[in-house]
Each structure stands twice: as structure tokens, then as C-alpha cells.
Enzyme design. Structure first.
Site, mmCIF file in Angstrom:
data_model
loop_
_atom_site.group_PDB
_atom_site.id
_atom_site.type_symbol
_atom_site.label_atom_id
_atom_site.label_comp_id
_atom_site.label_asym_id
_atom_site.label_seq_id
_atom_site.Cartn_x
_atom_site.Cartn_y
_atom_site.Cartn_z
ATOM 1 N N GLU A 144 0.898 -1.162 0.000
ATOM 2 C CA GLU A 144 0.000 0.000 0.000
ATOM 3 C C GLU A 144 0.925 1.197 0.000
ATOM 4 O O GLU A 144 1.271 1.728 1.042
ATOM 5 C CB GLU A 144 -0.902 -0.039 1.236
ATOM 6 C CG GLU A 144 -2.182 0.750 1.060
ATOM 7 C CD GLU A 144 -2.044 2.213 1.381
ATOM 8 O OE1 GLU A 144 -1.217 2.882 0.731
ATOM 9 O OE2 GLU A 144 -2.762 2.669 2.274
ATOM 10 N N GLU A 153 4.391 8.441 -4.236
ATOM 11 C CA GLU A 153 5.229 7.960 -3.127
ATOM 12 C C GLU A 153 6.251 6.933 -3.587
ATOM 13 O O GLU A 153 6.859 6.242 -2.768
ATOM 14 C CB GLU A 153 4.344 7.394 -2.005
ATOM 15 C CG GLU A 153 3.805 8.506 -1.120
ATOM 16 C CD GLU A 153 2.770 8.045 -0.095
ATOM 17 O OE1 GLU A 153 2.680 6.832 0.161
ATOM 18 O OE2 GLU A 153 2.054 8.917 0.417
HETATM 19 N N1 SAH Z 1 0.846 -1.130 4.997
HETATM 20 C C1 SAH Z 1 0.339 -0.208 5.998
HETATM 21 C C2 SAH Z 1 1.007 1.160 5.917
HETATM 22 C C3 SAH Z 1 0.963 1.832 4.576
HETATM 23 S S1 SAH Z 1 1.747 3.411 4.559
HETATM 24 C C4 SAH Z 1 -1.156 -0.101 5.870
HETATM 25 O O1 SAH Z 1 -1.674 -0.430 4.815
HETATM 26 O O2 SAH Z 1 -1.826 0.303 6.818
HETATM 27 C C5 SAH Z 1 3.166 3.116 3.597
HETATM 28 C C6 SAH Z 1 4.405 2.763 4.406
HETATM 29 O O3 SAH Z 1 5.375 2.291 3.508
HETATM 30 C C7 SAH Z 1 5.047 3.896 5.144
HETATM 31 O O4 SAH Z 1 5.209 3.513 6.480
HETATM 32 C C8 SAH Z 1 6.409 4.106 4.464
HETATM 33 O O5 SAH Z 1 7.420 4.451 5.392
HETATM 34 C C9 SAH Z 1 6.677 2.735 3.883
HETATM 35 N N2 SAH Z 1 7.466 2.614 2.639
HETATM 36 C C10 SAH Z 1 7.231 3.261 1.466
HETATM 37 N N3 SAH Z 1 8.050 2.816 0.499
HETATM 38 C C11 SAH Z 1 8.830 1.862 1.059
HETATM 39 C C12 SAH Z 1 9.856 1.022 0.545
HETATM 40 N N4 SAH Z 1 10.209 1.053 -0.736
HETATM 41 N N5 SAH Z 1 10.454 0.165 1.402
HETATM 42 C C13 SAH Z 1 10.073 0.106 2.700
HETATM 43 N N6 SAH Z 1 9.099 0.864 3.230
HETATM 44 C C14 SAH Z 1 8.470 1.738 2.415
#
Ligand code: SAH
Length: 677
Positions: A144, A153
Site C-alpha cells: 500500500e 510515493e
Molecule cells: N501497509 C500499511 C502502511 C501503509 S503506509 C497499511 O496499509 O496500513 C506506507 C508505508 O510504507 C510507510 O510507512 C512508508 O514508510 C513505507 N514505505 C514506502 N516505500 C517503502 C519502501 N520502498 N520500502 C520500505 N518501506 C516503504
């Protein structure tokens, strides 16, 4: 460790060295994060859960072990869903350390420690192999990583890398695919966020029209998307010129390419008009069949009953480089160009009879570079500021009051960022004006901070009229524009003894409200789809309380409806005809609650009293009816102070009044407030 951060105080304008612990940034990040909002997004959560269950079943039906890679695990939610759905093992990747730590705790608390390994790395750093972070490649990819623009993002490069190095060929992906939709519209309101419209000024010698220079007229603007709560935009504010069209989609179960590319669709307007704006949103299919769909479509595209309020995903407004008159039924090509992180749009007309050749030409002509502002106005003014400058009512109030205070021999000084006031005043007959543009001999721009102003800058003249909107690009909260008062104080020696100051004063207003939805961003979640995420609630609460005195936050309330529970109340006044006093300005009192409802918080805004009987409000414009529905200034952010005790339901009986204490510290320019219910 402590660090010293240098920054200009937005209210007083002075440079300050602030000592910040290393925790400060991280608390800010958590407190302002969208994790709570995501956990409250029931529609999202339910559909992810369904999609994950279906993916795990498909893998199991093939007789394989279900190995899950969850990139960006945050609280660990999606991995816990996978583990509950029967996955054999989950690798949960999270780059942000405090979140990775929280995920470890949450996973443990929910009893999944043996099934979920939290890895605090960026996914592109993750290794696979017997000694690696992952024992083997995964066959289910769960993520996500989307923002309102879908790819902002960094979802694309992350997927590209994951398919190359972290997952098996033919893996299942949840979501399975994302689709981006567009609709072409004409909207004076939204177009006014990009173009400066001509301003009509009734001068003594007839009507004058202030037109923007041609380099500004032809400027493509800035590339960044404008993301808003489109569901708050009434149908009367735009005209749809096309049907909703699928622009492009991405299949996440196959290798993904992040390199810049473009997509082109053919459109036939359903109506003639001026093509100005591309509205856009996306949906995600959680499974290949498309039966589990989570959509950001706005209210006119889907039934309102299906609307889920959320703030972490909204809708996109893209501005075409220039407006284009289009005819109903005419053949158009809409092109979406994208790089790794953003999207921009172009519209072209098909030429009669030479379609083949034209299409070839189009292919060669793809503008892959994103728009770059050439006139610099789009760098100085953001979208809301453009809207404000185009607000005829507001301009009219300034013209009315300038007319009242200007005399033929006035020597004016304007203190405001990127203001049109000097030009207006010039047309209204002011003899000499300092600080503005273009009318070189009549208006002089002084590039000096107010405290460094010298008599020579003013050609040794005394200022007879000091004006300001006031507006400063450094302002975040409404009262930051009180910088005008500090600047006025700094230039005191240059003012004539009978100087007129416009605005003559300002006042801070307050009202208690019940939000329709905005309260959710501060509300604890507790249990999310059966998983205990209280650790996250506690973490957010800690971060919000990190600063001893809680702070108000800026929010554009036209996007976040609320109902007033009290009358608006003036709480402080600031007299610009005098200099900033040495002592603090403080007030205490109580507001009566007139309507039933949950007191989620107080909203605060500024009003400027330009001249006798002429005021402008940066907050409440109108309270429309008995129910307390409010209309807010659409160009400004208001300050919201959330009452955590109400949002967290710690208060059992509904209060009948709210007492407040508000203190404006004239030394620091800060407003501290405290409320009791
Ligand atoms: N999966 C959770 C949070 C989603 S928010 C949910 O659905 O509730 C997205 C998260 O991904 C954030 O905490 C951000 O720090 C992390 N993130 C984004 N890109 C990333 C990457 N390439 N590797 C590791 N973490 C990542």
C-alpha cells in the site's frame, strides 16, 4: 543529541536559533502522519483483507506455500491479515524506523511473531538467500504505497525492483491492478487557481483593466498535482466536457517499468466549452477478476452511499498548459505523461482527414518534459493564493478601502508578499508607491527587510499611507500574517505622524465546532479489522503531546465540513495604528454551546479591518442556517485546535459551555491556548 535549527519566526520575522532534540522530527512525522486516517479507512481495510485472503487461497490451491512480501508494512496490518488468512510466512518491510519498531510490538501483541518478520529497511536494500533478509523470493506481493496521484510515493520504482529481485515470476499481487481515470472539465473556480484574471478598477478617469503580462498568460505553470477533496466541490462550480475515461492502468502482478512514458486516449467532448482542467482519480482491483474494487471516484460518478471519507487518498486536479476551446463531438487526444513520481497532461486536437499522418506526428511530438513555470508567478503564488487574488469580492473590498484612504499626494508603502495592492493604488491615483512591480516610475520595489529600510530607499520622504493585505508566503497559521504588525513597527521612523495604516486593525475569532469527518484524523483506532493496533494510537498520542502546549493545526475548512456549536466570538484584537506592545495580549472567557453535538475542537481565524466599515475574513464567511452549517473562505487555511478528550470519548456528558484562555506573546509571536469543557 540536540541540534540547533535556524529559522525565521513567521510572525515576528526575526531569526531564531531553536534547540531541538533529535526526537522532534520524528514526533512531528508521527503526529502529522496519515497512519490513523488509513486505519480508519474501513473500505480500504476490508477490501485489502478480502484481496489478501483470495490471493492466499489461490496460492494454496496450487499446492504452494504462501510466502508474502509486504512492502511498507507500517503498523504491520496487511501482514497480520495475510498471516490470519493462512500465509506460511510474511516478510514485512518498513523503512521508517519508529514504524518498524511499532510493527514489531503490534505483531507480537497480536501473536504473530513466528509468522511475520519485520525488516527495517528500504525494500531496495533487502537481500534474498540463505543468509539474506528473506530466505527465498515471495509468491505474494502486498503493498500500500499509493498517494492521491497513485505514483507520488514511489510505488513504480519499488514494484520494478521487487519484481526483479524479491518475488517469483507469476506471483500474486494485492492489489492486482490500479487504473487511473480522467474527466475533462471547464471550471472558472479551479482555473482561477492557475491563471491571474484581469482586474477591473473603477478609477476617477474611467474603468481601468489590470491585465497580467503575456509571459504569465502563456506560462504552463508548475508540474505538481493539486490534490483536493473533490467531493466538496459543488456541481455548480464546474462543467464536465467529457465522459469519464480510463487513462492508463498498471498490472502489479507483472514486471513494472518505472521509466518515463506517456499514455494517449481519444476523447469526444459531450459538450462544447473551454477545456481547462483534467480531474483524475484511481481505483485498485484487489483481485484479478475485479470483483474487489476500492475506488476514489467522486460523488457524481458513484452513488453517495458508497462514499468512504478519507484524507490519505483524495482526487487530483491537473491544469492544462493553456485553455482550449472544444466543440461537442470533435476529436481530441488527451495525453498523460509521467515520470517515476508524477503525471501531467496535454490536450491536442485531431485534424480533419489526415488522421494517420497526424497520429504519427503526435507520436513524435510527445512532450516528455514536465511543465516549468517561466513567469515565476507560479513559484511565488500557490494555488490558493491565485484563487485569493482572483476573488473579485475581496479585491473590491480593498479597492473600496484604498479609495477611502488615498489622497492625490499620498506616499504609500506596501508590505505584503506578491501583492497587487500597489498597482490597484496606482490606478486609484496614489502619487507614489513603494514596493511593487512594472509601473517603474510610479512604483518602486525595495528589496530590503523592513528593519533595514533606510530613508534613501524612500527618497527621504515620509510614508503617509502604509498598506498590506496582509499576506506572507511564510504564514502557516492565520495569525502568522501578524508579521505585518512587526514590520509596521520596524518602519515606524519612516511614517508620517498622521500616517494611515490599512488594515487599521485585525482580530482573532474563534468558534466551537463539530466536524463531519476531520475528527477521524485524531481519533484512536483501537481494533482494526480484528487486529489490536493500540500501540499505534499510543504512539500518535505521545507525539501529539510531545510539545508541552498543544498546537493548533492549519486546515482548509472548505474541504472539511463542520457544524458550528457556538456563535463565532472575537477573542483578541491587534491595533496596527500603534506599534507592537511590549506586554502579552491575553484573554479568558467562556463560550456557550447553542447546539447539540460533539465539541471536536475550536476553529480560529483572522479578520482584517481595512478601513471604516470594510472588513475581510480569512475564516468564517457565513453561517448558512439553523443547523449551523458554515461557509469558509475558500482561499485560506483556518487554525484547528482539537479537543482530544472529546475525540477520545473520555467526556461522558455533553458540556454546555467551553472556557478558554488565549495568550499572544508579543515577544515570540506565538499564540498559546487552553480550553476546558
Ligand atoms: N501497509 C500499511 C502502511 C501503509 S503506509 C497499511 O496499509 O496500513 C506506507 C508505508 O510504507 C510507510 O510507512 C512508508 O514508510 C513505507 N514505505 C514506502 N516505500 C517503502 C519502501 N520502498 N520500502 C520500505 N518501506 C516503504
Amino acid at each position: 543529541m540536540k541540534t540547533f535549527c535556524g529559522r525565521a519566526n513567521p510572525t515576528t520575522g526575526s531569526m531564531e536559533w531553536v534547540e531541538e532534540g533529535e526526537d522532534y522530527d520524528y514526533h512531528q512525522e508521527i503526529a502529522r502522519s496519515r497512519y490513523a486516517d488509513m486505519l480508519h479507512d474501513k473500505d480500504r481495510n476490508v477490501k485489502y483483507y478480502q484481496g489478501i485472503c483470495a490471493a492466499v487461497s489461490r496460492v494454496k490451491e496450487r499446492g504452494e506455500k504462501a510466502i508474502v512480501l509486504d512492502i511498507g508494512t507500517g503498523t504491520g496490518l496487511l501482514s497480520m491479515m495475510a498471516a490470519s488468512a493462512g500465509a506460511d510466512f510474511c516478510y514485512a518491510i518498513e523503512v521508517f524506523k519508529p514504524m518498524a519498531n511499532a510493527a514489531v510490538k503490534i505483531v507480537e501483541r497480536n501473536g504473530f511473531s513466528d509468522k511475520i518478520k519485520v525488516i527495517n529497511k528500504h525494500s531496495t536494500e533487502v537481500t534474498v538467500g540463505p543468509d539474506g533478509d528473506m530466505q527465498c523470493r515471495a509468491n505474494i506481493l502486498v503493498t500500500e504505497l499509493f498517494d492521491t496521484e497513485l505514483i507520488g510515493e514511489g510505488a513504480l520504482p519499488t514494484y520494478e525492483h521487487a519484481h526483479k529481485y524479491l518475488v517469483q515470476e507469476g506471483c500474486e499481487a494485492v492489489p492486482h491492478r490500479a487504473t487511473v481515470y480522467v474527466q475533462l472539465v471547464e471550471s472558472k473556480r479551479m482555473w482561477s487557481w492557475k491563471k491571474l484574471f484581469p482586474v477591473h478598477v473603477e478609477a476617477e478617469d474611467g474603468e481601468k483593466i489590470l491585465v497580467p503580462p503575456s509571459e504569465m498568460e502563456n506560462c504552463p505553470g508548475v508540474p505538481s498535482v493539486c490534490d483536493i477533496q473533490l467531493n466538496q466541490m459543488p456541481l455548480s462550480d464546474f462543467t464536465t466536457l467529457s465522459d469519464v475515461v480510463t487513462m492508463f492502468s498498471v498490472d502489479f502482478s507483472k514486471p513494472v517499468q518505472s521509466a518515463s512514458t506517456y499514455y494517449r486516449v481519444q476523447l469526444e467532448p459531450v459538450k462544447s466549452g473551454k477545456a481547462q482542467i483534467v480531474l483524475s482519480w484511481w481505483d485498485i482491483d484487489m483481485d484479478p477478476s475485479g470483483m474487489i474494487n476500492c475506488t476514489m471516484a467522486p460523488y457524481w460518478v458513484k452513488p453517495t452511499s458508497a462514499l468512504q471519507w478519507r484524507d490519505h487518498w483524495m482526487q487530483c486536479v491537473y491544469f492544462l498548459p493553456n485553455e482550449e476551446p472544444v466543440l461537442q463531438g470533435e476529436k481530441l487526444y488527451l495525453t498523460a505523461c509521467r515520470d517515476e513520481y508524477s503525471v501531467w497532461y496535454n490536450l491536442q486536437k485531431a485534424r480533419e482527414g489526415e488522421n494517420k499522418a497526424f497520429e504519427e506526428e503526435l507520436k513524435a511530438d510527445v512532450r516528455v518534459e514536465s511543465p516549468v513555470c517561466r513567469c515565476r508567478a507560479h513559484l511565488l503564488w500557490n494555488r490558493a493564493r491565485f484563487g485569493e487574488l482572483n476573488d473579485h469580492n475581496r479585491t473590491h473590498q480593498y479597492i473600496r478601502s484604498l479609495r477611502k484612504v488615498l489622497k492625490k499626494d499620498s506616499v504609500c508603502l506596501c508590505i505584503s508578499d506578491g501583492s497587487l495592492l500597489p498597482v490597484l493604488a496606482h490606478y486609484l491615483g496614489a502619487k507614489q508607491f513603494f514596493k511593487a512591480n512594472h509601473l517603474e516610475d510610479k512604483i518602486k520595489i525595495i528589496e530590503a527587510r523592513p528593519e533595514l529600510l533606510k530613508p534613501s530607499h524612500l527618497e527621504d520622504k515620509k510614508i503617509s499611507v502604509l498598506v498590506g493585505e496582509p499576506f506572507f508566503t511564510t504564514s502557516l497559521l492565520p495569525w502568522h500574517n501578524l508579521y505585518f504588525w512587526y514590520a509596521r513597527t520596524a518602519v515606524s521612523t519612516h511614517l508620517a505622524s498622521n500616517v494611515t495604516v490599512l488594515p487599521q486593525s485585525a482580530s482573532l475569532h474563534m468558534m466551537i465546532v463539530e466536524f463531519q469527518d476531520l475528527w477521524r484524523i485524531r481519533s484512536p483506532c483501537g481494533i482494526c479489522e480484528g487486529f489490536d493496533v493500540q500501540t499505534m494510537d499510543d504512539m500518535i498520542k505521545d507525539s501529539l503531546n510531545f510539545r508541552e502546549s498543544k498546537e493548533a493545526e492549519p486546515h482548509p475548512l472548505w474541504e472539511y465540513p463542520c457544524k458550528s456549536l457556538s456563535d463565532p466570538q472575537e477573542v483578541l484584537t491587534f491595533d496596527f495604528t500603534k506599534t507592537v506592545p511590549q506586554h502579552c495580549l491575553s484573554t479568558e472567557g467562556s463560550v456557550k454551546l447553542l447546539r447539540k453535538g460533539k465539541s471536536h475542537g475550536a476553529v480560529l481565524w483572522m479578520e482584517y479591518h481595512l478601513a471604516a466599515d470594510v472588513s475581510v475574513s480569512t475564516g468564517l464567511i457565513q453561517m448558512s442556517n439553523e443547523k449551523g452549517n458554515c461557509e469558509w473562505n475558500p482561499h485560506c487555511k483556518q487554525a484547528v485546535y482539537f479537543f482530544s478528550s472529546v475525540i477520545e470519548s473520555e467526556i461522558l456528558s455533553e458540556p454546555t459551555a467551553v472556557t478558554y484562555a488565549i495568550n499572544f506573546d508579543t515577544k515570540t509571536g506565538e499564540i498559546a491556548m487552553d480550553f476546558k469543557l
